[in-house]
Design a protein around this motif. Sequence first.
Motif, PDB file in Angstrom:
ATOM      1  N   GLU A 271       0.994  -1.164   0.177  1.00  0.00           N
ATOM      2  CA  GLU A 271       0.087   0.033   0.111  1.00  0.00           C
ATOM      3  C   GLU A 271       0.846   1.233  -0.177  1.00  0.00           C
ATOM      4  O   GLU A 271       1.852   1.319   0.767  1.00  0.00           O
ATOM      5  N   GLN A 272       0.498   2.243  -0.790  1.00  0.00           N
ATOM      6  CA  GLN A 272       1.388   3.287  -1.077  1.00  0.00           C
ATOM      7  C   GLN A 272       1.013   4.664  -0.054  1.00  0.00           C
ATOM      8  O   GLN A 272      -0.131   4.645   0.367  1.00  0.00           O
ATOM      9  N   PRO A 273       1.755   5.193   0.397  1.00  0.00           N
ATOM     10  CA  PRO A 273       1.640   6.426   1.421  1.00  0.00           C
ATOM     11  C   PRO A 273       0.759   7.515   0.354  1.00  0.00           C
ATOM     12  O   PRO A 273       0.870   7.531  -0.633  1.00  0.00           O
ATOM     13  N   PRO A 274       0.333   8.609   1.023  1.00  0.00           N
ATOM     14  CA  PRO A 274      -0.368   9.688   0.232  1.00  0.00           C
ATOM     15  C   PRO A 274       0.766  10.407  -0.390  1.00  0.00           C
ATOM     16  O   PRO A 274       1.816  10.475  -0.123  1.00  0.00           O
ATOM     17  N   GLY A 275       0.239  10.790  -1.611  1.00  0.00           N
ATOM     18  CA  GLY A 275       0.952  11.296  -2.574  1.00  0.00           C
ATOM     19  C   GLY A 275       1.686  10.537  -3.532  1.00  0.00           C
ATOM     20  O   GLY A 275       2.534  11.062  -4.576  1.00  0.00           O
ATOM     21  N   VAL A 276       1.780   9.384  -3.219  1.00  0.00           N
ATOM     22  CA  VAL A 276       2.470   8.474  -4.057  1.00  0.00           C
ATOM     23  C   VAL A 276       1.813   7.625  -5.058  1.00  0.00           C
ATOM     24  O   VAL A 276       0.648   6.637  -4.630  1.00  0.00           O
ATOM     25  N   PRO A 277       1.890   7.772  -6.370  1.00  0.00           N
ATOM     26  CA  PRO A 277       0.950   6.997  -7.379  1.00  0.00           C
ATOM     27  C   PRO A 277       0.874   5.373  -7.347  1.00  0.00           C
ATOM     28  O   PRO A 277       2.210   5.161  -7.077  1.00  0.00           O
ATOM     29  N   GLY A 278      -0.014   4.637  -7.644  1.00  0.00           N
ATOM     30  CA  GLY A 278       0.071   3.470  -7.952  1.00  0.00           C
ATOM     31  C   GLY A 278      -1.401   2.897  -8.260  1.00  0.00           C
ATOM     32  O   GLY A 278      -2.355   3.606  -8.620  1.00  0.00           O
ATOM     33  N   LEU A 279      -1.574   1.681  -8.469  1.00  0.00           N
ATOM     34  CA  LEU A 279      -2.754   1.228  -9.042  1.00  0.00           C
ATOM     35  C   LEU A 279      -4.053   1.335  -7.992  1.00  0.00           C
ATOM     36  O   LEU A 279      -3.631   1.040  -6.769  1.00  0.00           O
ATOM     37  N   ILE A 280      -4.936   1.741  -8.407  1.00  0.00           N
ATOM     38  CA  ILE A 280      -5.987   1.934  -7.435  1.00  0.00           C
ATOM     39  C   ILE A 280      -6.874   0.475  -7.557  1.00  0.00           C
ATOM     40  O   ILE A 280      -7.402   0.000  -8.480  1.00  0.00           O
ATOM     41  N   TYR A 281      -7.255   0.308  -6.315  1.00  0.00           N
ATOM     42  CA  TYR A 281      -7.909  -0.943  -5.980  1.00  0.00           C
ATOM     43  C   TYR A 281      -9.058  -0.775  -5.141  1.00  0.00           C
ATOM     44  O   TYR A 281      -9.298   0.106  -4.100  1.00  0.00           O
ATOM     45  N   HIS A 282     -10.377  -1.280  -5.546  1.00  0.00           N
ATOM     46  CA  HIS A 282     -11.754  -1.027  -4.897  1.00  0.00           C
ATOM     47  C   HIS A 282     -12.038  -2.277  -4.336  1.00  0.00           C
ATOM     48  O   HIS A 282     -11.893  -3.374  -4.662  1.00  0.00           O
ATOM     49  N   GLN A 283     -12.621  -2.241  -3.085  1.00  0.00           N
ATOM     50  CA  GLN A 283     -13.028  -3.459  -2.496  1.00  0.00           C
ATOM     51  C   GLN A 283     -14.472  -4.005  -3.120  1.00  0.00           C
ATOM     52  O   GLN A 283     -15.202  -3.293  -3.450  1.00  0.00           O
TER      53      GLN A 283
END
Length: 525
Positions: A357-369
């Motif tokens: 999991e990425q911290p605030p401000g760092v981009p990555g893939l968005i995962y939805h529950q």
Amino acid sequence: MKERVNLDERLAEAAVNGMSLAVWAALKPDAPFIHDPAGHTRSFGEVNANANRIVRLLRNAGLQPGDAVALVCSNRAEFVEVLAATKRGGYRITPVNWHLTPEEIAYIVGDCEAKALFGDVRAPGMAEVGAACPKAVVKLAIGGPIDGFLPYDETLAAFDGSDIDDPVLGNQMMYTSGTTGRPKGVFRPNPVVPVQGLYAQRGYDHETSVQMCAGPAYHAAPLAFDVNAAIGAGCELVFMDKWDSEKVLRTVAEKKVTHMHLVPIMFQRLLALPDEVKQAHDVSHVKYIVHGAAPCPPEVKLAMIEWFGPVVHEYYAGSEGGAGFAIDSHEWLKKPGSVGKRPALLGAKILDEQGNEQPPGVPGLIYHQLPPGGGFTYYKDEAKTQKSRVGDYFTLGDMGYFDEDGYLFLTGRDAETIISGGVNIYPQEIDNELIKHEAVADSATVGIPHDEWGEQVRAVILLKEGYEPSSELADEILAFARDSLPGFKVPRGVDFVSELPRSEAGKIQRNKVRAPYWEGRARQI
């Protein structure tokens, strides 16, 4: 007030079995409902009656609740009639992009296992499609004769138009755009029951509201926010055939349109109209504009809010489900560029390629529950279903980051990421800056081959009318980019084109823009 409460209760009950339209037809049978691009109008009573006739036709042919119906149709009244029939008949509808090739259409019709096929004469090669889909035991031609199909109006005329007395809530299965490989159906086993209270929250009034559908009804967003909203809210629906900025604006003014779904490229084209044209059309009656599907440059959205007022709403979600994100104009003005705050009902998180999991401000893939029970699968493709998941979360392939306050900002799609010298660059961020230049109508930044860095950033630009491609203009655009972007994100060159491919949902088809540069070479990721 009591009558209003009773109507709300009737609508809530009707939504459970797909009969919302029948309630409106009983209340105002002769009121205008569908205005099609040819200038024809059908009433609530007429559309509802044909929906009942279609159910009886399909039952007569042996279709059972749960069976699939394919609809290949442009923006016209018959689209709504078939949709309304599947809602109350218990059928699973798949609307198909009628601009596809006959082979592509036939693939989707066959893959969704359609037992009934409704085809628009405007769709290319519908006779070929019908011949390639023998499992469709019912084939009706809309708008004119098609070989192998029965005529729509004449066939339905033989059936009773009164309300069926045993409705069953139907379902829908949309197909992915298929940017790589074949498109896949997004199968959700449980039909979604509309929440009737949403229409009041969005300012609908069945006596005065007018919905415009300016995008293709077969796409998930116009289907939900325009067509299904008009059915649920009981308001007039104005169909547009194809995009014409001045005609759309004129229609909004003349028809007193109050609600509409648009995409960012539509915003840009409306904003590009001459000031005198914009000022000539009153838009003060517009109550609700909703947009999504593609990232919206902040300055474009701000200009729309300044023009139409704080009536612009944004969503971020997919056909696959999840809680989704939403943000209204007031909240957006405090967080420009965001698509909304982390939903409370179902979670969302940003993960890197290793699943951290990425911290605030760092981009990555968005995962939805996923909702309880698993939510969705890609139809007949368990491998693709599992590839999209990490635990009980799934991804649509979009990238973004949360800020410190939990607001989500999109940076593009995973497949669009440019990797230059080992550094990830998100082209949507670059496009958001380039279109601020006065000469730029549209932009699609891509990564092109580079022997040393792997990829190099390239801006592919569509110019506004009145501007001509030149090396001087290219240098001016690059200098403009350097003023607002860090050096590693600034394009190393500019190519001018006469058009840029966008999907029917308004998303830039970056893979098509990028493909010629990589012809004969394997892209390294």
